[in-house]
Design a protein around this motif. Structure first.
Motif, PDB file in Angstrom:
ATOM      1  N   HIS A   1       0.456   3.877   1.981  1.00  7.90           N
ATOM      2  CA  HIS A   1       0.900   4.176   3.336  1.00  7.90           C
ATOM      3  C   HIS A   1       1.265   2.853   3.983  1.00  7.90           C
ATOM      4  CE1 HIS A   1      -0.880   8.001   2.531  1.00  7.90           C
ATOM      5  NE2 HIS A   1      -1.991   7.398   2.180  1.00  7.90           N
ATOM      6  N   ASN A   2       2.108   2.923   4.950  1.00  5.36           N
ATOM      7  CA  ASN A   2       2.536   1.727   5.647  1.00  5.36           C
ATOM      8  C   ASN A   2       1.326   0.969   6.204  1.00  5.36           C
ATOM      9  OD1 ASN A   2       3.731  -0.106   7.402  1.00  5.36           O
ATOM     10  ND2 ASN A   2       3.911   1.452   9.007  1.00  5.36           N
ATOM     11  N   ALA A   3       1.152  -0.265   5.749  1.00  4.43           N
ATOM     12  CA  ALA A   3       0.025  -1.067   6.251  1.00  4.43           C
ATOM     13  C   ALA A   3       0.519  -2.281   7.022  1.00  4.43           C
ATOM     14  CB  ALA A   3      -0.886  -1.482   5.102  1.00  4.43           C
ATOM     15  N   LEU A   4       1.728  -2.178   7.576  1.00  9.85           N
ATOM     16  CA  LEU A   4       2.164  -3.238   8.490  1.00  9.85           C
ATOM     17  C   LEU A   4       1.314  -3.130   9.744  1.00  9.85           C
ATOM     18  CD1 LEU A   4       6.023  -2.763   8.173  1.00  9.85           C
ATOM     19  CD2 LEU A   4       4.700  -4.690   7.301  1.00  9.85           C
ATOM     20  N   PHE A   5       0.961  -4.268  10.326  1.00  4.26           N
ATOM     21  CA  PHE A   5       0.150  -4.219  11.538  1.00  4.26           C
ATOM     22  C   PHE A   5       1.019  -3.697  12.680  1.00  4.26           C
ATOM     23  CE2 PHE A   5      -1.540  -8.089   9.264  1.00  4.26           C
ATOM     24  CZ  PHE A   5      -2.568  -7.396   8.653  1.00  4.26           C
ATOM     25  N   PRO A   6       0.674  -2.545  13.243  1.00  4.32           N
ATOM     26  CA  PRO A   6       1.560  -1.970  14.260  1.00  4.32           C
ATOM     27  C   PRO A   6       1.629  -2.797  15.535  1.00  4.32           C
ATOM     28  CG  PRO A   6      -0.437  -0.639  14.011  1.00  4.32           C
ATOM     29  CD  PRO A   6      -0.478  -1.684  12.942  1.00  4.32           C
ATOM     30  N   TRP A   7       0.613  -3.651  15.754  1.00  3.64           N
ATOM     31  CA  TRP A   7       0.559  -4.423  17.007  1.00  3.64           C
ATOM     32  C   TRP A   7       1.276  -5.761  16.883  1.00  3.64           C
ATOM     33  CZ3 TRP A   7      -3.727  -2.378  14.547  1.00  3.64           C
ATOM     34  CH2 TRP A   7      -4.340  -3.216  13.605  1.00  3.64           C
ATOM     35  N   LYS A   8       1.823  -6.060  15.702  1.00  6.21           N
ATOM     36  CA  LYS A   8       2.586  -7.295  15.556  1.00  6.21           C
ATOM     37  C   LYS A   8       4.051  -6.950  15.322  1.00  6.21           C
ATOM     38  CE  LYS A   8      -1.112 -10.157  13.600  1.00  6.21           C
ATOM     39  NZ  LYS A   8      -1.225 -11.191  14.650  1.00  6.21           N
TER      40      LYS A   8
ATOM     41  N   TYR B   1       3.649  -2.454  21.867  1.00  3.32           N
ATOM     42  CA  TYR B   1       4.083  -1.692  20.695  1.00  3.32           C
ATOM     43  C   TYR B   1       3.843  -0.193  20.870  1.00  3.32           C
ATOM     44  CZ  TYR B   1      -0.755  -1.148  19.071  1.00  3.32           C
ATOM     45  OH  TYR B   1      -2.071  -0.804  18.948  1.00  3.32           O
TER      46      TYR B   1
ATOM     47  N   TYR C   1      -5.474  -1.687   6.937  1.00  6.00           N
ATOM     48  CA  TYR C   1      -5.072  -2.883   7.693  1.00  6.00           C
ATOM     49  C   TYR C   1      -5.985  -4.052   7.348  1.00  6.00           C
ATOM     50  CZ  TYR C   1      -2.261   0.285  10.554  1.00  6.00           C
ATOM     51  OH  TYR C   1      -1.365   1.214  10.982  1.00  6.00           O
TER      52      TYR C   1
ATOM     53  N   ARG D   1       6.814  -9.148   3.335  1.00  2.00           N
ATOM     54  CA  ARG D   1       5.579  -9.757   3.827  1.00  2.00           C
ATOM     55  C   ARG D   1       4.707 -10.214   2.662  1.00  2.00           C
ATOM     56  NH1 ARG D   1       1.002  -6.484   7.300  1.00  2.00           N
ATOM     57  NH2 ARG D   1       0.692  -5.400   5.342  1.00  2.00           N
TER      58      ARG D   1
ATOM     59  N   PHE E   1       0.807  -1.218   0.000  1.00  2.00           N
ATOM     60  CA  PHE E   1       0.000   0.000   0.000  1.00  2.00           C
ATOM     61  C   PHE E   1       0.845   1.274   0.000  1.00  2.00           C
ATOM     62  CE2 PHE E   1      -2.680  -3.295   1.643  1.00  2.00           C
ATOM     63  CZ  PHE E   1      -3.898  -3.031   1.060  1.00  2.00           C
TER      64      PHE E   1
ATOM     65  N   SER F   1       6.773   0.458  14.164  1.00  2.00           N
ATOM     66  CA  SER F   1       6.982   1.876  14.465  1.00  2.00           C
ATOM     67  C   SER F   1       8.426   2.175  14.838  1.00  2.00           C
ATOM     68  CB  SER F   1       6.068   2.302  15.603  1.00  2.00           C
ATOM     69  OG  SER F   1       6.364   1.550  16.758  1.00  2.00           O
TER      70      SER F   1
END
Lengths: 298, 310
Positions: free
Chosen positions: A117-124, B304, B206, A181, A115, A167
């Motif tokens: 914008h960064n669409a890495l899951f920030p919580w993983k 995080y 997401y 990924r 994407f 992040s």
């Protein structure tokens, strides 16, 4: 249903398949046949894409350039399965992704999107992001996925970042992680939607080289959307210029600069020549878009 | 105490912290050194906090408040302040082995009230959490479910908790249940609404990314919707805890035979004024602690975010 090969756009035939990087025959061939997309916000029909056709050969890196708002993203979203199409057909190898009786493709790991914008899951963590695809698809066990993830991260120069959170990474590294990924899923087509937008030019050129390096190791068809012409010529096997709204594929230009390419290519006469040609085309479209905007404002 | 938290949060961003990069951002596999490093870091932060102006400002704040109380009530007794229990009187009563009005740190009655209130809060809070979070998640996830149930939800939510008191007493025969019900209700609405907002706050990219990496809807729910809504859920739980204490005291004043709200109200009717203040300060301290615990759990679950701030 027979594939309407004969209907492939005329400019496609002209461009030929000479520059495509080697790939298994029949893997990741993307055909877009006469696709149109009409939006209907508040009753005013708005044609975003009009009768666009395109044929991307297996293993080809195709760049699509065009002025802002020309329907590039609509095009990509239709292939990815985020949007429906109004008419036409999109084929991936022998599979009809969407067509007359199936306006919206189902998103799947054979066409992974990177994407804008960064669409890495920030919580993983980074490694959990990279292994997400194979694990949810239950294609690999958790351990296998982690081994594969580590291996691919190392190949992409990302070793040691496995347990960090997105992040904590620079934007260039985030982009690379996101590409890894996607590639871990062995997709047939990788769809990149202006992935380096907003990066400074130095980071961008480093990213371009690392992207080409990653792609040379993975035989995958790529559709790369941008409005940066330097980027288009530097990366692409072929560059398709999209016209301003309603978007169509106006012209496809073959980039006959041999690979592997590095930054020295940027100063070669052939690169400048191609740039000038494409720039001319895009410029016309951008001016049209601008004038159309002026008219709408008036 | 609030400043201590702030100190813990801001300390890692300080350029003066020499080993922060290696400690805060590289949680390698558990090795024996890690514990030692963590201890060192804690000591460092504690020292840093102690030698910063924060603890002194905090002390000055408390001193100003208590001094003001003492001056206005005990010494001057100006205007209506003369009617209030004085600082000295409250402190002596609170710390007396044999308190004049029956409740102090050394009487079991004091702890009975605290325990009863705490039990009600915990029951109500966990019920609110168990029902409110799933409801909020589904409200956010399913458009159809939202369209069907959100209007009803929105009609009930603005009703002040005190308006529920008569109904709660009619509905539940016992002394205990109406109070718990009122406490639950307040916490439930806050939790559910914030969870819904949390789901709606999640960037659509997401979800798209998860779908195109091959997730099923259920997997998107589990891997994107729940963790994505978590920051808002915890904000909701903080609010829920606040309104839970509020409704608890209201409920205990109306119904109920024990609890801090009951203690405050019954002390008023029996003119045991210092005991009112003891009950109030106890509520303040426990309320603060309960919020702090939620924050702590939240930081644990959302490493995080803590690291992004560091």
């Amino acid at each position: 249903m027979a594939r309407p090969v004969a209907q492939a756009a005329a400019d496609e035939a002209r461009a030929g398949d000479g520059q495509a990087r080697p790939a298994e025959v029949g893997k990741g061939e993307l055909r877009v046949e006469h696709v149109s997309k009409v939006y209907d916000p508040e009753g005013a029909a708005f044609v975003a894409v009009d009768d666009a056709s395109m044929h991307i050969a297996p293993g080809e890196l195709r760049v699509i350039v065009g002025p802002s708002g020309c329907g590039k993203s609509t095009f990509l979203n239709a292939i990815a399965g985020f949007h429906s199409i109004s008419s036409g057909e999109i084929w991936l190898d022998d599979e009809l992704l969407c067509g007359p009786n199936k306006p919206q493709a189902k998103p799947g790991a054979d066409r992974v999107v990177v994407f804008q914008h960064n669409a890495l899951f920030p919580w993983k963590t980074v490694l959990d992001n990279v292994t997400y695809g194979p694990i949810v698809q239950e294609r690999l066990s958790k351990k296998e996925a982690r081994d594969l993830g580590r291996e691919r991260m190392e190949q992409a120069g990302l070793a040691g970042l496995e347990d960090r959170y997105p992040s904590e990474l620079s934007s260039g590294m985030q982009r690379r992680v996101e590409i890894v990924r996607a590639l871990v899923n062995d997709p047939k087509v990788l769809l990149l939607d202006e992935p380096f937008r907003g990066m400074d030019s130095l980071t961008k050129s480093v990213m371009h080289e690392s992207l080409l390096e990653i792609f040379d190791k993975n035989k995958v068809t790529v559709m790369f959307i941008t409005h940066d012409i330097d980027e288009a010529v530097f990366l692409g096997d072929k560059v398709s210029v999209m016209s301003t709204r309603p978007g169509r594929i106006k012209e496809t230009i073959e980039v006959d600069i041999p690979r592997p390419r590095d930054y020295r290519v940027l100063t070669s006469p052939r690169f400048r020549e191609l740039m000038a040609g494409i720039h001319g085309e895009v410029e016309i479209e951008a001016r049209k878009a601008f004038e159309a905007g002026e008219r709408e404002m008036a | 105490m609030a400043t201590q938290r702030a100190a813990a949060r801001t300390a890692p961003s300080s350029p003066a912290l020499p080993d922060d990069g290696s400690v805060g951002t590289q949680p390698g596999p558990a090795d024996p050194q890690e514990g030692a490093v963590k201890r060192e870091l804690f000591k460092y932060r504690l020292r840093k906090w102690l030698f910063s102006p924060r603890p002194f400002l905090m002390l000055i704040g408390f001193a100003a408040f208590l001094g003001g109380w003492y001056l206005l009530v005990d010494v001057l007794g100006v205007w209506r302040f003369g009617t209030l229990p004085g600082l000295v009187e409250v402190v002596t009563e609170w710390t007396a082995r044999e308190p004049a009005y029956g409740v102090s740190l050394f009487t079991s009655e004091y702890y009975t009230h605290i325990w009863v209130s705490l039990r009600r809060i915990l029951l109500a809070f966990f019920a609110a959490l168990a029902l409110g979070i799933p409801l909020g998640l589904f409200l956010g996830w399913s458009t159809r479910f939202r369209e069907f149930s959100f209007p009803v939800f929105e009609l009930f939510r603005p009703i002040p908790i005190l308006a529920w008191v008569p109904l709660a007493i009619i509905m539940f025969a016992s002394d205990e249940a109406p109070v718990i019900f009122l406490t639950f209700l307040a916490a439930f609405f806050a939790t559910a609404l914030n969870t819904l907002l949390g789901v709606q706050s999640i960037d659509r990219e997401y979800m798209r990314a998860a779908f195109c990496l091959g997730s099923s809807s259920r997997q998107v729910f589990r891997h994107v919707v729940v963790p994505g809504a978590l920051p808002f859920i915890f904000t909701g739980l903080q609010i829920a805890m606040g309104v839970a204490w509020f409704s608890l005291v209201a409920g205990e004043m109306v119904a109920g035979k024990f609890g801090l709200g009951y203690l405050i109200n019954s002390s008023y009717t029996t003119t045991r004024y210092p005991t009112i203040i003891i009950g109030m300060i106890t509520l303040g301290a426990i309320g603060f602690l309960s919020s702090a615990i939620i924050r702590l759990v939240g930081n644990r679950l959302m490493v995080y975010r803590a690291r992004a701030m560091a």
